[in-house]
Scaffold this motif. Structure first.
Motif, PDB file in Angstrom:
ATOM      1  N   ALA A 354       0.839  -1.202   0.000  1.00 30.99           N
ATOM      2  CA  ALA A 354       0.000   0.000   0.000  1.00 30.99           C
ATOM      3  C   ALA A 354       0.871   1.248   0.000  1.00 30.99           C
ATOM      4  O   ALA A 354       0.586   2.223  -0.711  1.00 30.99           O
ATOM      5  N   LEU A 357       2.352   1.756  -3.443  1.00 28.37           N
ATOM      6  CA  LEU A 357       1.350   2.287  -4.371  1.00 28.37           C
ATOM      7  C   LEU A 357       1.124   3.778  -4.126  1.00 28.37           C
ATOM      8  O   LEU A 357       1.026   4.566  -5.074  1.00 28.37           O
ATOM      9  N   TYR A 358       1.046   4.159  -2.865  1.00 29.19           N
ATOM     10  CA  TYR A 358       0.813   5.561  -2.542  1.00 29.19           C
ATOM     11  C   TYR A 358       1.931   6.434  -3.103  1.00 29.19           C
ATOM     12  O   TYR A 358       1.672   7.465  -3.744  1.00 29.19           O
ATOM     13  N   LYS A 387      -5.806  -2.917  -0.401  1.00 27.93           N
ATOM     14  CA  LYS A 387      -6.798  -1.833  -0.469  1.00 27.93           C
ATOM     15  C   LYS A 387      -7.248  -1.415   0.931  1.00 27.93           C
ATOM     16  O   LYS A 387      -7.400  -0.223   1.216  1.00 27.93           O
ATOM     17  N   PHE A 390      -4.489   0.535   2.512  1.00 24.77           N
ATOM     18  CA  PHE A 390      -4.367   1.845   1.853  1.00 24.77           C
ATOM     19  C   PHE A 390      -5.362   2.836   2.454  1.00 24.77           C
ATOM     20  O   PHE A 390      -5.005   3.970   2.788  1.00 24.77           O
ATOM     21  N   THR A 391      -6.598   2.396   2.609  1.00 22.87           N
ATOM     22  CA  THR A 391      -7.628   3.269   3.172  1.00 22.87           C
ATOM     23  C   THR A 391      -7.293   3.647   4.608  1.00 22.87           C
ATOM     24  O   THR A 391      -7.437   4.806   5.019  1.00 22.87           O
ATOM     25  N   THR A 397      -9.434   5.911  -0.611  1.00 28.91           N
ATOM     26  CA  THR A 397      -9.369   4.578  -1.203  1.00 28.91           C
ATOM     27  C   THR A 397      -8.336   4.550  -2.321  1.00 28.91           C
ATOM     28  O   THR A 397      -8.016   5.576  -2.930  1.00 28.91           O
ATOM     29  N   LEU A 398      -7.824   3.361  -2.582  1.00 30.60           N
ATOM     30  CA  LEU A 398      -6.877   3.191  -3.683  1.00 30.60           C
ATOM     31  C   LEU A 398      -7.544   3.574  -5.001  1.00 30.60           C
ATOM     32  O   LEU A 398      -6.930   4.230  -5.855  1.00 30.60           O
ATOM     33  N   VAL A 418      -8.694  -3.320  -9.750  1.00 28.33           N
ATOM     34  CA  VAL A 418      -8.679  -2.982  -8.326  1.00 28.33           C
ATOM     35  C   VAL A 418     -10.059  -3.130  -7.706  1.00 28.33           C
ATOM     36  O   VAL A 418     -10.201  -3.569  -6.558  1.00 28.33           O
TER      37      VAL A 418
END
Length: 420
Positions: A354, A357-358, A387, A390-391, A397-398, A418
C-alpha cells in the motif's frame, strides 16, 4: 526457446518508460510514521503457532516452454498480514472496522478465475475487438480484467490455434502507452513477469534498485526459485552475476542472500530464539560503535517472517526503540531500504505494498510502471488486504487515488482490476 510473443535476451516489449527512472520508493523518516495494525493480530492469545501459508493455487504451464519459468502461480503472498508492533509512538493505531476474521488472516485477490470460462469464446471476443478500423478497448478490458492469469494463458493459446496469429503482437499493434504496458503485463505468466521486471531493472545504463528490492525481498522461497530459473531459461543469464555487476557492498550481499530462496518457512515461532536474535541485532548495531552489517543480513535473510515478527517485538523491549528506527540509524541507501522492506513484510506485507502504491502516485507525475507492477502482481494474491491498508493509512481509497492520477482506458482497466 523463447516465451511466445516476447523476445528473449535480444529484445523486449516496447513498454514506454519502463523501468521508471529516478523514482525510487521513499520511506517516511523514522519517527514520522506509524504502521497500521491488522484486525485479528498475531500471535494467538496464549501463545501457539502461526497458521500455515495458503498453498499454491497451481498454475498449468499452458504449453509454454522453459519448465522452470511457469510451473506455478505465486503462492498466496507467503504469510498473512501482521499487525504493526513497536513502531514510533509505541502503539499501532486502532484497526478500522474490518472484514471477517477469515478474510483478514488469509489473503485474497481482487481477480478470481471466471466460473463460466471458455477460452475460445474469449479469443473470439478479442479478435473482434481488434478487427477492422479502430479498437474496442472496452471489450478487451472486460475480458482481461475478469480472468485469472491461468485463464489468460489459455486465451492466448486458443487465439493462436483459432487464427494462426499471436495475440500479444496483435494487442501491441492496437494499443499504446500505459494501457498497452498494463495489458501486456496481465498476459505474462506471473513468474515470467517478475523475471522480466528484474531483467529490465538491471538492463542498460543505471539500475532500478527499488524494483530489485520490491521483488526479491517480498516473494516466497518457491516464487524466488522459479524466478531465478525463469531468468536463466528466458534471458540466458545468471541473475546472481547480473546483481553483482549492477550492485555492490552490503546491498549486493543482501540481494544475493534473497536469490537463494532459502528463508526458513517453519511457521512455528521460537520465542527464545527471537529473544536471542533481538539481543544479537542490538549488539550488532545500537549496542556498539559502528555496525556489524553481516549480523543483520544473516537474521533478516534467513528467519521466517513469523519468527522475524517475534524478533521485532523482542527488539523493542531490549532497545527501547523499534527495529525499523534502528535500521534507519545504522544503515543508509539501498541496503537500508532492503532491510526495512523485509521487516515491513514480516509485520504487515499488504501495508508495505500500500505504501509503495501511494508513493507511485503521490505528488507531481505518476510512477506508472510501479503502479502497474504492484496491481498486476498482487491482483490474485492480496490486493483486497492492500486496499484495506491503503484506506487505513491514507484516509482515501486506492480506487479514488488511481482515478485522480490516471485517465482513459488505462484508468478504466486499473479500476476494473482494483475494484471500487
Amino acid at each position: 526457446m523463447s516465451y511466445p510473443g516476447y523476445p528473449p535476451s535480444d529484445g523486449y516489449p516496447a513498454f514506454p518508460g519502463y523501468p521508471p527512472t529516478g523514482q525510487e520508493s521513499v520511506y517516511p523518516p523514522a519517527g514520522q510514521y506509524t504502521y497500521p495494525a491488522v484486525p485479528g493480530g498475531y500471535p494467538p492469545a496464549g501463545g501457539g503457532t502461526y497458521p500455515a501459508a495458503p498453498p499454491s493455487t497451481g498454475f498449468p504451464g499452458a504449453g509454454y516452454p522453459a519448465p522452470g519459468c511457469y510451473p506455478g502461480a505465486p503462492q498466496a503472498g507467503g504469510m498473512p498480514p501482521y499487525p504493526g508492533v513497536g513502531f514510533p509512538g509505541g502503539q499501532a493505531p486502532s484497526p478500522m472496522p474490518g472484514p471477517p476474521a477469515a478474510m483478514v488472516q488469509g489473503t485474497q485477490g481482487t481477480i478470481r478465475a471466471a466460473a463460466d470460462f471458455d477460452a475460445g469464446r474469449d479469443a473470439e471476443i478479442l479478435r473482434k475487438a481488434m478487427k477492422g478500423f479502430g479498437t474496442d478497448e472496452q471489450a478487451i478490458i472486460d475480458v482481461v480484467a475478469n480472468r485469472s492469469n491461468d485463464q489468460r494463458q489459455k486465451i492466448k493459446a486458443a487465439f493462436k490455434t483459432m487464427y494462426g496469429k499471436d495475440l500479444i503482437k496483435d494487442l501491441k499493434s492496437e494499443l499504446s502507452g500505459n494501457v498497452e504496458e498494463l495489458i501486456l503485463a496481465l498476459f505474462m505468466p506471473s513468474t515470467y513477469y517478475d523475471a522480466w521486471s528484474l531483467r529490465h531493472a538491471m538492463k542498460g545504463a543505471g539500475t532500478q534498485e527499488s524494483v530489485l528490492i520490491e521483488i526479491l525481498c517480498t516473494r516466497t522461497n518457491q516464487e524466488i526459485r522459479e524466478i531465478v530459473n525463469c531468468y536463466k531459461s528466458e534471458f540466458g543469464r545468471d541473475i546472481e552475476q547480473d546483481i553483482r555487476a549492477d550492485t555492490s557492498g552490503h546491498f549486493e550481499r543482501l540481494l544475493i542472500s534473497m536469490c537463494q530462496g532459502n528463508r526458513d518457512e517453519n511457521q512455528t515461532v521460537d520465542y527464545q530464539k527471537a529473544q536471542e536474535d533481538a539481543q544479537r541485532l542490538y549488539q550488532a548495531g545500537e549496542g556498539r560503535l559502528g555496525t556489524d552489517e553481516s549480523c543483520f543480513n544473516m537474521v533478516l535473510a534467513s528467519r521466517s517472517f513469523p519468527q522475524l515478527k517475534a524478533t521485532v517485538e523482542a527488539y523493542s523491549r531490549i532497545a527501547n526503540r523499534d527495529l525499523l528506527s534502528s535500521i534507519d540509524r545504522e544503515f543508509s541507501g539501498n541496503v537500508e531500504r532492503g532491510l526495512k522492506t523485509i521487516v515491513q513484510c514480516a509485520l504487515n506485507r499488504p501495508a508495505f505494498f500500500a505504501e509503495r502504491l501511494y508513493h507511485s502516485m503521490k505528488g507531481a507525475g505518476t510512477d506508472d510502471s510501479t503502479l502497474i507492477r504492484i496491481v498486476v502482481t498482487r491482483s490474485e494474491i492480496d490486493l483486497v488486504q492492500i486496499k484495506q491498508m491503503f484506506t487505513q493509512m491514507y484516509q482515501k481509497t486506492l480506487a479514488t487515488m488511481i482515478a485522480s492520477d490516471t485517465s482513459g482506458d488505462y484508468r478504466r482497466l486499473l479500476l476494473a482490476i482494483v475494484g471500487q
